[in-house]
Write an enzyme that holds these catalytic residues in place. Structure first.
Site, PDB file in Angstrom:
ATOM      1  N   GLY A 169    -105.367 -20.858 -58.987  1.00  0.00           N
ATOM      2  CA  GLY A 169    -106.551 -21.540 -59.498  1.00  0.00           C
ATOM      3  C   GLY A 169    -107.803 -21.199 -58.708  1.00  0.00           C
ATOM      4  O   GLY A 169    -108.874 -21.002 -59.283  1.00  0.00           O
ATOM      5  N   ASN A 189    -108.738 -33.669 -60.375  1.00  0.00           N
ATOM      6  CA  ASN A 189    -107.469 -33.634 -59.638  1.00  0.00           C
ATOM      7  C   ASN A 189    -107.175 -34.933 -58.899  1.00  0.00           C
ATOM      8  O   ASN A 189    -106.019 -35.266 -58.675  1.00  0.00           O
ATOM      9  CB  ASN A 189    -107.440 -32.461 -58.660  1.00  0.00           C
ATOM     10  CG  ASN A 189    -108.725 -32.274 -57.898  1.00  0.00           C
ATOM     11  OD1 ASN A 189    -109.796 -32.142 -58.479  1.00  0.00           O
ATOM     12  ND2 ASN A 189    -108.628 -32.285 -56.592  1.00  0.00           N
ATOM     13  N   GLN A 233    -105.658 -28.847 -63.574  1.00  0.00           N
ATOM     14  CA  GLN A 233    -104.847 -30.071 -63.696  1.00  0.00           C
ATOM     15  C   GLN A 233    -104.482 -30.378 -65.147  1.00  0.00           C
ATOM     16  O   GLN A 233    -103.542 -31.145 -65.391  1.00  0.00           O
ATOM     17  CB  GLN A 233    -105.591 -31.276 -63.099  1.00  0.00           C
ATOM     18  CG  GLN A 233    -105.793 -31.193 -61.607  1.00  0.00           C
ATOM     19  CD  GLN A 233    -104.502 -31.350 -60.802  1.00  0.00           C
ATOM     20  OE1 GLN A 233    -103.514 -31.929 -61.265  1.00  0.00           O
ATOM     21  NE2 GLN A 233    -104.487 -30.817 -59.594  1.00  0.00           N
ATOM     22  N   SER A 238    -103.642 -22.685 -62.909  1.00  0.00           N
ATOM     23  CA  SER A 238    -102.843 -22.450 -61.705  1.00  0.00           C
ATOM     24  C   SER A 238    -101.374 -22.687 -62.034  1.00  0.00           C
ATOM     25  O   SER A 238    -101.027 -23.715 -62.625  1.00  0.00           O
ATOM     26  CB  SER A 238    -103.287 -23.409 -60.597  1.00  0.00           C
ATOM     27  OG  SER A 238    -102.380 -23.339 -59.521  1.00  0.00           O
ATOM     28  N   GLY A 239    -100.515 -21.743 -61.645  1.00  0.00           N
ATOM     29  CA  GLY A 239     -99.101 -21.842 -61.999  1.00  0.00           C
ATOM     30  C   GLY A 239     -98.337 -22.941 -61.285  1.00  0.00           C
ATOM     31  O   GLY A 239     -97.476 -23.596 -61.868  1.00  0.00           O
ATOM     32  N   HIS A 240     -98.694 -23.170 -60.002  1.00  0.00           N
ATOM     33  CA  HIS A 240     -97.838 -24.099 -59.236  1.00  0.00           C
ATOM     34  C   HIS A 240     -98.027 -25.559 -59.627  1.00  0.00           C
ATOM     35  O   HIS A 240     -97.314 -26.424 -59.135  1.00  0.00           O
ATOM     36  CB  HIS A 240     -97.994 -23.869 -57.720  1.00  0.00           C
ATOM     37  CG  HIS A 240     -99.258 -24.375 -57.104  1.00  0.00           C
ATOM     38  ND1 HIS A 240     -99.285 -25.517 -56.339  1.00  0.00           N
ATOM     39  CD2 HIS A 240    -100.515 -23.893 -57.111  1.00  0.00           C
ATOM     40  CE1 HIS A 240    -100.520 -25.704 -55.894  1.00  0.00           C
ATOM     41  NE2 HIS A 240    -101.285 -24.733 -56.345  1.00  0.00           N
ATOM     42  N   THR A 246    -101.672  -4.106 -57.752  1.00  0.00           N
ATOM     43  CA  THR A 246    -100.375  -4.029 -58.433  1.00  0.00           C
ATOM     44  C   THR A 246     -99.922  -5.419 -58.871  1.00  0.00           C
ATOM     45  O   THR A 246     -99.976  -6.366 -58.080  1.00  0.00           O
ATOM     46  CB  THR A 246     -99.328  -3.387 -57.497  1.00  0.00           C
ATOM     47  OG1 THR A 246     -99.811  -2.103 -57.132  1.00  0.00           O
ATOM     48  CG2 THR A 246     -97.972  -3.273 -58.167  1.00  0.00           C
ATOM     49  N   CYS A 265    -105.524 -30.710 -51.089  1.00  0.00           N
ATOM     50  CA  CYS A 265    -106.180 -29.494 -50.615  1.00  0.00           C
ATOM     51  C   CYS A 265    -107.166 -29.802 -49.510  1.00  0.00           C
ATOM     52  O   CYS A 265    -107.534 -28.931 -48.740  1.00  0.00           O
ATOM     53  CB  CYS A 265    -106.924 -28.803 -51.753  1.00  0.00           C
ATOM     54  SG  CYS A 265    -105.888 -28.474 -53.149  1.00  0.00           S
TER      55      CYS A 265
HETATM   56  N1  PLP Z   1    -108.810 -26.647 -59.201  1.00  0.00           N
HETATM   57  C1  PLP Z   1    -108.226 -27.856 -59.220  1.00  0.00           C
HETATM   58  C2  PLP Z   1    -108.757 -28.918 -60.126  1.00  0.00           C
HETATM   59  C3  PLP Z   1    -107.108 -28.108 -58.416  1.00  0.00           C
HETATM   60  O1  PLP Z   1    -106.523 -29.304 -58.444  1.00  0.00           O
HETATM   61  C4  PLP Z   1    -106.636 -27.070 -57.567  1.00  0.00           C
HETATM   62  C5  PLP Z   1    -105.507 -27.321 -56.636  1.00  0.00           C
HETATM   63  O2  PLP Z   1    -105.192 -28.441 -56.313  1.00  0.00           O
HETATM   64  C6  PLP Z   1    -107.289 -25.829 -57.602  1.00  0.00           C
HETATM   65  C7  PLP Z   1    -108.371 -25.654 -58.419  1.00  0.00           C
HETATM   66  C8  PLP Z   1    -106.805 -24.683 -56.760  1.00  0.00           C
HETATM   67  O3  PLP Z   1    -105.660 -24.090 -57.329  1.00  0.00           O
HETATM   68  P1  PLP Z   1    -104.681 -23.178 -56.419  1.00  0.00           P
HETATM   69  O4  PLP Z   1    -103.960 -24.125 -55.511  1.00  0.00           O
HETATM   70  O5  PLP Z   1    -103.766 -22.528 -57.410  1.00  0.00           O
HETATM   71  O6  PLP Z   1    -105.532 -22.195 -55.719  1.00  0.00           O
END
Ligand code: PLP
Length: 382
Positions: free
Chosen positions: A73, A154, A182, A202-204, A240, A327
């Protein structure tokens, strides 16, 4: 109540699903070809990447050629904002509009651009954490290159008026980006119908591995890449391809879409059950819009306590939750999101976010509420 493990921090990250792991395994073992190679081992890797692109496009209502895989993300947000702004700067377009509640991936990218001659307007939300599209409309000028408004927050889960904002941007001929990190996998999204020009995933957050993601870029947009390198991802994101992770990401997108409606109902019922119990504790208040909220989010402030101590006590009882955004949890500043909503410093510092997944049960949420109530009682006695 007997101790149990309850993971209630899905907005922070999610567990890889068994199907995702299966989808990745061949490309971590025998199918190790480079997707750019012409022999069959390489062609198999290329097919995996293109299949994932098709699945992602189907999930987002766009063309496969409009999907660009990234490392997550943060990279997708950086790529979107720099990509458009650098392409338009020579036309005198050096103004960005965003919101005060964005993730640092957007906010700090805008701050960097401010150091390089861009003006940024930060729109503040109402007390429920929702922005007013008319504030965006008023802020647009002939110099505006981009409007970037997150799909859902988030921390609070508050869903933003993306459709109205995107329409305003279309009418004013300004590009519209949304950080949908989100929201993807939780809400139905259709980039074409919703007039979205750029969208970050974002995949995770949806049971794919960490370090995976994508940026949707509407066909024909002026765009300047962040990295210089080869022609992978049409030169927009050279390097790659991470075949295994991309295969897992594509599978996760498909899986999330297949269960979306059912999961929305199950998870929001769990969230409402938990929210109701937490709000019955004196001095506990909900942060963020009650109605326009992601299904799993429950963010509460608890008067007279500090979130850090409460989270440690929850952890001792096997419960994983967050204070504000994970984060930024190493940063002891109160949440910029809650502060932008007009919430006091004290209330922001006492805020705890639960983000539920469909693997939880009603008993799990009752366990959270029970442990939470006991912990609050103890902390208030100190
Ligand atoms: N944007 C939002 C709203 C998020 O909640 C997050 C991660 O918590 C991100 C961006 C960042 O994504 P990534 O962890 O894949 O870099």
């Amino acid at each position: 109540m007997e101790k149990r493990f309850v993971y209630a921090d899905n907005a922070s990250t999610t567990k890889i699903s068994p199907g995702v792991l299966d989808a990745m395994m061949p490309y971590l073992t025998e199918q190790y070809g480079n997707a750019s190679s012409v022999y069959s081992l390489g062609r198999k890797a290329k097919i995996a990447v293109e299949t994932a692109r098709e699945k992602t496009a189907l999930a987002l209502g766009c063309q496969p050629s409009e999907i660009f895989f990234t490392s997550g993300g943060t990279e997708a947000d950086n790529l979107a904002i720099y990509g458009i702004c650098r392409a338009l700067a020579s036309q005198g377009k050096n103004h960005i509009i965003t919101t005060a509640i964005e993730h640092p991936a957007v906010l700090n990218t805008c701050k960097e651009l401010e150091k390089n001659g861009f003006d940024v307007t930060y729109i503040f939300p109402d007390v429920n954490g929702i922005i007013d599209p008319s504030d965006i409309k008023k802020a647009i000028t002939c110099r505006t290159a981009l409007v970037s408004v997150m799909y859902a927050n988030n921390e609070t889960g508050a869903i933003q008026p993306v459709n109205e904002t995107a329409l305003i941007c279309k009418e004013k001929n300004v590009f519209f980006h949304t950080d949908a990190v989100q929201a993807v996998g939780q809400l139905k999204i259709n980039t074409a119908e919703q007039n979205i020009d750029l969208l970050s995933v974002s995949g995770h957050k949806l049971h794919a591995p960490k370090g995976t993601g994508a940026l949707y870029i509407r066909k024909g947009l002026p765009f300047y890449p962040l990295f210089s390198g080869g022609n992978q991802e049409k030169g927009i994101r050279p390097g790659t391809e991470n075949t295994a992770s991309i295969a897992g990401f594509g599978y996760a997108m498909e899986e999330a879409m297949a269960s979306l409606s059912e999961r929305y109902i199950t998870v929001s019922m769990l969230r409402d059950r938990l929210t109701g119990k937490l709000l019955s504790i004196p001095g506990v208040t909900l942060n963020g819009d009650k109605k326009n909220r992601l299904p799993g989010h429950c963010n509460v402030s608890v008067s007279g306590i500090d979130a850090e101590g409460l989270l440690l006590m929850l952890d001792l009882k096997g419960i994983c939750a967050s204070a504000g955004s994970a984060c930024t949890s190493e940063d002891s500043q109160p949440s910029h999101v809650l502060r932008a909503m007009g919430i006091s410093k004290e209330a922001a510092k006492s805020s705890v976010r639960f983000s539920l997944g469909d693997d939880l049960t009603a008993e799990d949420t009752d366990y959270i509420a029970h442990v939470f109530a006991e912990a609050v009682k103890k902390l208030r006695k100190k």
